[in-house]
Design a protein around this motif. Structure first.
Motif, PDB file in Angstrom:
ATOM      1  N   GLY A  51       0.824  -1.214   0.000  1.00  0.00           N
ATOM      2  CA  GLY A  51       0.000   0.000   0.000  1.00  0.00           C
ATOM      3  C   GLY A  51       0.852   1.255   0.000  1.00  0.00           C
ATOM      4  N   PHE A  52       0.361   2.288  -0.691  1.00  0.00           N
ATOM      5  CA  PHE A  52       1.015   3.605  -0.676  1.00  0.00           C
ATOM      6  C   PHE A  52      -0.067   4.615  -0.343  1.00  0.00           C
ATOM      7  CE2 PHE A  52       3.428   0.957  -3.585  1.00  0.00           C
ATOM      8  CZ  PHE A  52       4.743   1.170  -3.160  1.00  0.00           C
ATOM      9  N   TYR A  53       0.208   5.493   0.624  1.00  0.00           N
ATOM     10  CA  TYR A  53      -0.870   6.349   1.114  1.00  0.00           C
ATOM     11  C   TYR A  53      -0.527   7.834   1.014  1.00  0.00           C
ATOM     12  CZ  TYR A  53      -2.534   1.830   2.268  1.00  0.00           C
ATOM     13  OH  TYR A  53      -2.949   0.525   2.114  1.00  0.00           O
ATOM     14  N   GLY A  54      -1.495   8.604   0.515  1.00  0.00           N
ATOM     15  CA  GLY A  54      -1.320  10.050   0.345  1.00  0.00           C
ATOM     16  C   GLY A  54      -2.278  10.516  -0.743  1.00  0.00           C
ATOM     17  N   PRO A  55      -2.256  11.806  -1.081  1.00  0.00           N
ATOM     18  CA  PRO A  55      -3.130  12.321  -2.137  1.00  0.00           C
ATOM     19  C   PRO A  55      -2.773  11.708  -3.493  1.00  0.00           C
ATOM     20  CG  PRO A  55      -2.053  14.108  -0.920  1.00  0.00           C
ATOM     21  CD  PRO A  55      -1.405  12.844  -0.486  1.00  0.00           C
ATOM     22  N   ALA A  56      -3.791  11.327  -4.245  1.00  0.00           N
ATOM     23  CA  ALA A  56      -3.572  10.628  -5.521  1.00  0.00           C
ATOM     24  C   ALA A  56      -2.632  11.391  -6.451  1.00  0.00           C
ATOM     25  CB  ALA A  56      -4.914  10.384  -6.212  1.00  0.00           C
ATOM     26  N   SER A  57      -2.746  12.718  -6.489  1.00  0.00           N
ATOM     27  CA  SER A  57      -1.933  13.457  -7.470  1.00  0.00           C
ATOM     28  C   SER A  57      -0.440  13.417  -7.116  1.00  0.00           C
ATOM     29  CB  SER A  57      -2.430  14.898  -7.631  1.00  0.00           C
ATOM     30  OG  SER A  57      -2.291  15.568  -6.422  1.00  0.00           O
ATOM     31  N   ASP A  58      -0.119  13.051  -5.868  1.00  0.00           N
ATOM     32  CA  ASP A  58       1.300  12.848  -5.499  1.00  0.00           C
ATOM     33  C   ASP A  58       1.709  11.391  -5.705  1.00  0.00           C
ATOM     34  OD1 ASP A  58       1.458  15.440  -4.662  1.00  0.00           O
ATOM     35  OD2 ASP A  58       1.247  14.983  -2.523  1.00  0.00           O
ATOM     36  N   ILE A  59       0.913  10.491  -5.116  1.00  0.00           N
ATOM     37  CA  ILE A  59       1.395   9.102  -5.039  1.00  0.00           C
ATOM     38  C   ILE A  59       1.232   8.335  -6.348  1.00  0.00           C
ATOM     39  CG2 ILE A  59       1.146   8.919  -2.519  1.00  0.00           C
ATOM     40  CD1 ILE A  59      -1.433   7.358  -2.945  1.00  0.00           C
ATOM     41  N   VAL A  60       0.256   8.696  -7.175  1.00  0.00           N
ATOM     42  CA  VAL A  60       0.092   7.933  -8.429  1.00  0.00           C
ATOM     43  C   VAL A  60       1.259   8.209  -9.394  1.00  0.00           C
ATOM     44  CG1 VAL A  60      -1.413   7.429 -10.409  1.00  0.00           C
ATOM     45  CG2 VAL A  60      -2.410   7.703  -8.115  1.00  0.00           C
ATOM     46  N   PRO A  61       1.627   9.487  -9.642  1.00  0.00           N
ATOM     47  CA  PRO A  61       2.795   9.698 -10.517  1.00  0.00           C
ATOM     48  C   PRO A  61       4.062   9.027  -9.968  1.00  0.00           C
ATOM     49  CG  PRO A  61       1.572  11.743 -10.258  1.00  0.00           C
ATOM     50  CD  PRO A  61       0.962  10.758  -9.291  1.00  0.00           C
ATOM     51  N   GLU A  62       4.236   9.059  -8.643  1.00  0.00           N
ATOM     52  CA  GLU A  62       5.416   8.413  -8.044  1.00  0.00           C
ATOM     53  C   GLU A  62       5.400   6.907  -8.288  1.00  0.00           C
ATOM     54  OE1 GLU A  62       5.790  11.370  -4.289  1.00  0.00           O
ATOM     55  OE2 GLU A  62       5.805   9.234  -3.811  1.00  0.00           O
ATOM     56  N   PHE A  63       4.229   6.322  -8.087  1.00  0.00           N
ATOM     57  CA  PHE A  63       4.093   4.874  -8.264  1.00  0.00           C
ATOM     58  C   PHE A  63       4.319   4.484  -9.735  1.00  0.00           C
ATOM     59  CE2 PHE A  63       1.470   1.110  -9.156  1.00  0.00           C
ATOM     60  CZ  PHE A  63       2.072   0.200  -8.288  1.00  0.00           C
ATOM     61  N   VAL A  64       3.767   5.282 -10.638  1.00  0.00           N
ATOM     62  CA  VAL A  64       3.938   4.993 -12.074  1.00  0.00           C
ATOM     63  C   VAL A  64       5.418   5.059 -12.452  1.00  0.00           C
ATOM     64  CG1 VAL A  64       3.502   5.968 -14.385  1.00  0.00           C
ATOM     65  CG2 VAL A  64       1.594   5.600 -12.795  1.00  0.00           C
ATOM     66  N   ALA A  65       6.112   6.058 -11.932  1.00  0.00           N
ATOM     67  CA  ALA A  65       7.551   6.188 -12.236  1.00  0.00           C
ATOM     68  C   ALA A  65       8.307   4.949 -11.731  1.00  0.00           C
ATOM     69  CB  ALA A  65       8.108   7.452 -11.586  1.00  0.00           C
ATOM     70  N   ARG A  66       7.932   4.499 -10.543  1.00  0.00           N
ATOM     71  CA  ARG A  66       8.568   3.314  -9.961  1.00  0.00           C
ATOM     72  C   ARG A  66       8.284   2.071 -10.817  1.00  0.00           C
ATOM     73  NH1 ARG A  66       8.551   1.581  -3.873  1.00  0.00           N
ATOM     74  NH2 ARG A  66       8.311   3.782  -3.515  1.00  0.00           N
ATOM     75  N   LEU A  67       7.025   1.955 -11.257  1.00  0.00           N
ATOM     76  CA  LEU A  67       6.604   0.802 -12.059  1.00  0.00           C
ATOM     77  C   LEU A  67       7.344   0.771 -13.400  1.00  0.00           C
ATOM     78  CD1 LEU A  67       4.494  -1.374 -11.457  1.00  0.00           C
ATOM     79  CD2 LEU A  67       2.765   0.081 -12.508  1.00  0.00           C
ATOM     80  N   LEU A  68       7.587   1.966 -13.936  1.00  0.00           N
ATOM     81  CA  LEU A  68       8.254   2.035 -15.241  1.00  0.00           C
ATOM     82  C   LEU A  68       9.772   2.010 -15.098  1.00  0.00           C
ATOM     83  CD1 LEU A  68       5.960   4.624 -17.083  1.00  0.00           C
ATOM     84  CD2 LEU A  68       6.018   2.134 -17.374  1.00  0.00           C
ATOM     85  N   GLY A  69      10.210   1.910 -13.851  1.00  0.00           N
ATOM     86  CA  GLY A  69      11.648   1.768 -13.634  1.00  0.00           C
ATOM     87  C   GLY A  69      12.415   3.069 -13.724  1.00  0.00           C
ATOM     88  N   ASP A  70      11.691   4.212 -13.632  1.00  0.00           N
ATOM     89  CA  ASP A  70      12.386   5.501 -13.691  1.00  0.00           C
ATOM     90  C   ASP A  70      12.982   5.879 -12.344  1.00  0.00           C
ATOM     91  OD1 ASP A  70      11.428   5.556 -16.206  1.00  0.00           O
ATOM     92  OD2 ASP A  70       9.804   6.981 -15.819  1.00  0.00           O
TER      93      ASP A  70
END
Ligand code: APR
Length: 237
Positions: free
Chosen positions: A217-236
């Motif tokens: 789980g990752f917790y916080g406002p979507a506009s912060d945590i979703v871009p961060e998670f996507v970057a992590r998923l894409l290996g950036d």
């Protein structure tokens, strides 16, 4: 996180909160001001269609407000889809059009769309984004004689749209990501368990932890945590 091939993302009202749209069950949410039984069931539409049309006309009018635009979380999911090498499905419980406006393509709006109406006679769906309000006098253009239309919204007690496609994607998913949903409404609330049973890694992104069971789980406002998670998923990152 480069080991995943097939992904299913589920979104709920929380992803659109920072775009200015109310969620349902948070403080000041839509279900505090409106009774579900009066505006979001087939029985409500039978008993008082005027109230039901009004509820959805108001919500659709909001989408036309120029201040309501996709936020970084919607945009990050559109970027994820573009960059993703395997199969990608975005399932949303939201009836707004913010995913579509941000460029997401493989989107299943399982609870329908505010900008569509359904003919009560044929079941055909038409785009009403250019229409001001719809009510019992708004007629379809598919039947002769013309028939009245209803909002193309999946109400409580009705079966969500494209369940076959969703279940197939869930059964093949390597990763399932649930974003901004309280997990109170089935069948969407059961998707994480379904995907997990078939071997998927399950992740929740939300303002706060829900009662659902996820591997991560990752917790916080979507506009912060979703871009961060996507970057992590894409290996950036
Ligand atoms: N960022 C991330 N998550 C957020 C944010 C935010 N800025 N704001 C709220 N949330 C989270 C809340 O913590 C909550 O878990 O979003 C979730 C919203 O939950 P609900 O209001 O219950 O909305 P949702 O889960 O989409 O509702 C499901 O219920 O009423 C029906 O058909 C309607 O599609 C809807 C379904």
């Amino acid at each position: 996180m480069g080991e995943y091939r097939n992904i299913v993302v589920l979104t709920g009202a929380g992803i659109s909160a920072e775009s200015g749209l109310k969620t349902f069950r948070d403080n000041n949410g839509l279900w505090e001001k409106h009774r579900v039984e009066e505006v979001a069931t087939p029985e409500a539409f039978e008993a008082n269609p005027t109230l039901v049309y009004q509820f959805y006309n108001q919500r659709r009018a909001q989408l036309k407000d120029s201040a309501i635009t996709p936020n970084p979380a919607h945009l990050a999911l559109a970027d994820l889809e573009k960059a993703w090498k395997g199969s990608f499905l975005l399932v949303t419980q939201n009836v707004d059009d913010l995913h579509q406006r941000s460029g997401s393509v493989n989107v299943v709006p399982m609870h329908g769309q505010l900008n569509q109406a359904r003919c009560l006679n044929s079941g055909n769906v038409s785009d009403i984004s250019g229409v001001g309000v719809i009510d019992a006098r708004t007629l379809c253009s598919c039947c002769n004689p013309q028939s009245a239309m209803r909002p193309d919204i999946v109400w409580f007690g009705e079966i969500p749209q494209q369940m076959g496609r969703i279940e197939q994607a869930l059964s093949q998913a390597d990763i399932f990501v649930s974003i901004g949903t309280s997990g109170q409404v089935y069948p969407a609330a059961g998707f994480a368990a379904l995907a997990s049973e078939k071997g998927a890694h399950t992740v929740e992104l939300n303002l706060e932890q829900t009662s659902g069971s996820f591997h991560q789980g990752f917790y916080g406002p979507a506009s912060d945590i979703v871009p961060e998670f996507v970057a992590r998923l894409l290996g950036d990152k």
